[in-house]
Write a protein that holds these residues in place. Sequence first.
Motif, short mmCIF file in Angstrom:
data_model
loop_
_atom_site.label_atom_id
_atom_site.label_comp_id
_atom_site.label_asym_id
_atom_site.label_seq_id
_atom_site.Cartn_x
_atom_site.Cartn_y
_atom_site.Cartn_z
N ARG A 236 -3.33 -17.73 -19.92
CA ARG A 236 -3.11 -19.14 -20.24
C ARG A 236 -1.65 -19.43 -20.58
O ARG A 236 -1.12 -20.47 -20.22
CB ARG A 236 -3.97 -19.55 -21.44
CG ARG A 236 -5.42 -19.73 -21.06
CD ARG A 236 -6.23 -19.97 -22.28
NE ARG A 236 -7.63 -20.17 -21.91
CZ ARG A 236 -8.39 -21.11 -22.42
NH1 ARG A 236 -7.91 -21.93 -23.32
NH2 ARG A 236 -9.64 -21.25 -22.03
N LYS A 239 0.30 -19.73 -17.48
CA LYS A 239 0.08 -21.01 -16.78
C LYS A 239 0.51 -22.21 -17.62
O LYS A 239 0.43 -23.35 -17.17
CB LYS A 239 -1.41 -21.15 -16.49
CG LYS A 239 -1.93 -20.25 -15.40
CD LYS A 239 -3.36 -20.68 -15.09
CE LYS A 239 -4.13 -19.58 -14.41
NZ LYS A 239 -5.56 -19.61 -14.72
N THR A 241 -1.18 -23.26 -20.20
CA THR A 241 -2.37 -24.02 -20.63
C THR A 241 -2.94 -23.49 -21.94
O THR A 241 -4.06 -23.81 -22.31
CB THR A 241 -3.49 -23.92 -19.55
OG1 THR A 241 -3.74 -22.52 -19.31
CG2 THR A 241 -3.11 -24.61 -18.27
#
Length: 493
Positions: A236, A239, A241
């Motif tokens: 995450r 990315k 996110t």
Amino acid sequence: TDIPKIENLPELPGVPMFGSLFLLGKHHARNCARLAKEYGDVFQVRLGNRRFIYANSFEAVKEIWIRNQSALMSRPKLWTFDVVSETQGVYTLGTSPWSESLKKARKAAATALNRQAVQTYLPFIDLECTTSINELFQNGKKSYDIDPNGYFQRFSLNISLTLNYGIRIQGTVHDQMLNEVVAVERELGNIRGIAHGWQDYVPLLRLLPGYKANAIKFRARRDEYLLDFYEQLKERMAKGTDHPCIAGNVLKDPEAQLTDNELKSICLTMVAAGLDTLPGNINMTIAYLSSEHGQEIQERMYDEIIKSYPDEDPWDACLYEEKSEFVVSFVKEVLRYWSTLNLSFNRQSTKDITYKGALIPAGTPFLMNMWAANHDPEHFKDPMRFIPDRFMGLSTVGEGTQHFGYGAGTRMCAGVHLANRELYVVFTRLVLAFRILETTNPKKRPILDTIECNSVPTSMVTQPKPFQVRFVPRDSSRLEGWVNSSMEKTAHL
Ligand code: HEM
């Protein structure tokens, strides 16, 4: 024994090689409380080749754990748990002996778990509590009789995962990962139980096959999911996110003061810490609420909640402020009465302690018989009765320690603010949502004795024997409204 016999302190009788292990059996907490009537509330015990001090009354715990707190800061190492930690090289914070490194990691965890920080976690408590209550509500439409255990294990684990890794288990109570973590942490909790593995005290037993292999097997299974959680976070982060979380903050901070092992120790602690303690308390209390006395308590609690939040919606408002003195007292009584870590986590002294004329040398392991101290008739009126308003009228400040459910002194539970708010919200919402009734099948009814309710009496934490109760919605459409509004508010998480 590792530590020679201590003068001027009673000792329990024992036999060669095993010491008092046979005498104490599986139920150390209750047996020691009985033996304390004969030997005094503080005595020394030989467990195989190790010598421990057991404290069995409220006053003795206060004297040793609180008045001597600067001398009782470490934790002893035990053979089996050492095997679990051998290759990983890290202990949870709760099992670590005292060191500069532990001090740093404990401080980081304590900051992430302090009163102010907990205020920022309220949306997570909202989401997880609503998810579990909604699943009870939906499953209750198929059959009112439900075993609540898994629902609150997921509640507790998901909050820990969210705080630590910024992730949560999305599945139902049957989710494979949830059940793997619960099963493994439970076995590791058993291994840490003081009465569980005699190989910790009788070195000859370590030659028998099985003990080491079993510990290694569970360690490997734990390593697997810890790595999986860590990888999910890193993915995450790559990315962009990821959600703000303890491990992420350390990883992103180039000046982070923590070493890899210190971070690992926090991660381990966060996954393990609330997993059995919190659900053990919630589930045994749900069991009690289903009883005849529990019916009276639920009605009083419902009225008290409504009274305490006159101009607000109590479902929502209970997250932000603990306005019901009755529920606050009820939560304390839950922690006192069940004493789910009935022998707490053991300690080791770092300095000599003098107790009533006995000089106890530095390096001695100590056991708090939390169950006995919390049921001490010298301190509590009717200690064997569950009295929900027992702590009403006692202010939270200035009254000293009111119960030892979270331990005491320097190494007291670091999650106390989080756990207290979680318990307050869960019980308030359960009582707003349902009437908890006894099942019609007598074979499925819970055992309500604080010791006999435990399926593994030698484990570190009470693990309720499976049982069922009925969750009957007080008002289905109101409950649906609450669930929908909480789900909307937490949809972004
Ligand atoms: C109802 C729930 C809980 C209960 C009854 C409980 C109880 C305890 C007890 C008895 C100890 C040992 C204290 C001592 O040696 O005096 C402890 C230690 C600890 N607990 Fe909890 N706990 C709960 C929930 C949590 C949660 C939710 C967290 C964090 C997510 C947490 C984090 C810790 C940590 C880090 C320690 C180790 C402290 C140290 O060794 O310095 N606990 N807990």
